[in-house]
Design an enzyme around this catalytic site. Structure first.
Site, PDB file in Angstrom:
ATOM      1  CE  LYS A  69      82.858  80.475  34.995  1.00 36.40           C
ATOM      2  NZ  LYS A  69      82.948  79.024  35.140  1.00 36.40           N
ATOM      3  CD  GLN A 113      81.312  76.060  36.291  1.00 30.70           C
ATOM      4  OE1 GLN A 113      81.487  76.904  35.415  1.00 30.70           O
ATOM      5  NE2 GLN A 113      81.973  76.083  37.430  1.00 30.70           N
ATOM      6  CG  ASP A 136      87.317  76.220  31.076  1.00 33.81           C
ATOM      7  OD1 ASP A 136      87.584  77.159  31.845  1.00 33.81           O
ATOM      8  OD2 ASP A 136      86.284  75.529  31.151  1.00 33.81           O
TER       9      ASP A 136
HETATM   10  N1  GUN Z   1      84.789  74.838  37.881  1.00 32.09           N
HETATM   11  C1  GUN Z   1      85.509  75.584  38.750  1.00 32.09           C
HETATM   12  N2  GUN Z   1      86.370  76.374  38.080  1.00 32.09           N
HETATM   13  C2  GUN Z   1      86.192  76.129  36.765  1.00 32.09           C
HETATM   14  C3  GUN Z   1      86.783  76.646  35.580  1.00 32.09           C
HETATM   15  O1  GUN Z   1      87.679  77.506  35.596  1.00 32.09           O
HETATM   16  N3  GUN Z   1      86.311  76.127  34.428  1.00 32.09           N
HETATM   17  C4  GUN Z   1      85.345  75.186  34.388  1.00 32.09           C
HETATM   18  N4  GUN Z   1      84.960  74.744  33.204  1.00 32.09           N
HETATM   19  N5  GUN Z   1      84.782  74.689  35.463  1.00 32.09           N
HETATM   20  C5  GUN Z   1      85.198  75.161  36.655  1.00 32.09           C
END
Ligand code: GUN
Length: 310
Positions: A69, A113, A136
């Site tokens: 990311k 996350q 998100d």
């Molecule tokens: N963990 C796995 N996929 C995601 C996601 O799309 N967002 C977040 N915040 N955590 C994740």
């Protein structure tokens, strides 16, 4: 119902089947469009769009995601703020960081996350994120807005699936869509997005009676159950479009592991008009949509209209 038979059936031969949807290429295109739109935002707002990513603990998969990311954010010309906290972090400490990021004018998007360590109150943390910065789309305000058809921050993975479907099919209006899986992150928002496109939507799950028969109704199948290769080719209606959200690691050759989706790809492809592979299908879309959501949030916070091509 899509009219054409899939190529395999049309040819009547033992060939591989329908098109393989190249999510990697589509995601690269979206990332390029986001990157191309950043300079105009910088010119108008006098700053870069900013994404803050918070990682608690040492989960290896999460560390890889967070690293990807950051790279993608910087490559798109945005500011990346990374916060890594120890595994033993308590809820109060994480909530204090979220509050600080909510107040920080240079932060447009906040992503905490998941999964979080068990001592942390995940619901409280997600609820503490400013909905305007909730890239998100997990906050109840955004989930509620999506459900009642108001503009919302939409979770990245289902929005990426929708983009792939619209790219393939154009209008989805009137199509039968079956979403297998009812998570808050994928299944439920996916169903809302398809409903907003005028699909007839069924959400199926582990307690669904006669799942194969339910899936056979679908012009669109979105598989998000987290069970390796559960959905078999003979469940797929000829000519359906299949979107596989699953990422499952299973034993492979010579003691190695390999990644498979929730769909038995080879048999499903023989019936499908088009299908996403694993890897290289939905996976790459998630980060691309995260960048898109960050740029859209940045525009909204700066009182600007987001670029139409996003
Ligand atoms: N963990 C796995 N996929 C995601 C996601 O799309 N967002 C977040 N915040 N955590 C994740």
């Amino acid at each position: 119902m899509p009219a054409e038979a899939p190529p395999a059936e049309a040819a009547g031969a033992d060939i591989a089947g329908g098109d393989v949807i190249d999510g990697k290429a589509f995601a690269e295109g979206l990332r390029a469009r986001v990157g191309a739109a950043v300079p105009a935002f910088v010119a108008a707002a006098g700053r870069k769009p900013g994404l803050a990513v918070v990682l608690v603990g040492e989960d290896p998969a999460s560390q890889v995601y967070v690293g990807s990311k950051r790279k993608a954010t910087v490559a798109a010309g945005m500011e990346s703020f990374e916060h890594r906290l120890p595994d033993a972090t308590d809820s109060a400490t994480l909530l204090a960081l979220v509050e600080q990021l909510n107040r920080d004018e240079t932060v447009d998007g906040i992503l905490v996350q998941l999964p979080l360590p068990p001592q942390i109150d995940e619901k409280a943390v997600l609820a503490a994120i400013d909905p305007a910065k909730d890239v998100d789309g997990f906050h109840v305000v955004n989930a509620g807005k999506l459900a009642i058809g108001e503009p919302a921050m939409v979770p990245c993975t289902p929005l990426g699936c929708l983009m792939l479907l619209k790219d393939r099919l154009g209008s989805l209006s009137g199509l039968e869509a079956v979403v297998v899986g009812r998570s808050n992150i994928v299944g439920k928002p996916m169903a809302q997005l398809l409903l907003a496109e005028n699909c007839t939507v069924t959400i199926a799950h582990s307690r669904t009676r006669d799942l194969p028969e339910v899936v056979r109704r679908a012009d669109i199948v979105v598989a998000a159950v987290g069970r390796p290769e559960m959905i078999k080719g003979d469940w797929i209606s000829p000519g359906a479009v299949v979107i596989d959200v699953g990422i499952n690691r299973v034993p492979g050759d010579e003691g190695k592991t390999r990644l498979v989706g929730d769909v038995d790809f080879a048999s499903a492809r023989r019936r499908a008009r088009a299908i996403t592979p694993v890897p290289g299908g939905v996976g790459p879309m998630t980060i691309a949509v995260l960048l898109r959501n960050t740029l859209v949030a940045a525009h909204a916070r700066a009182g600007l209209s987001p670029p139409a091509e996003l």
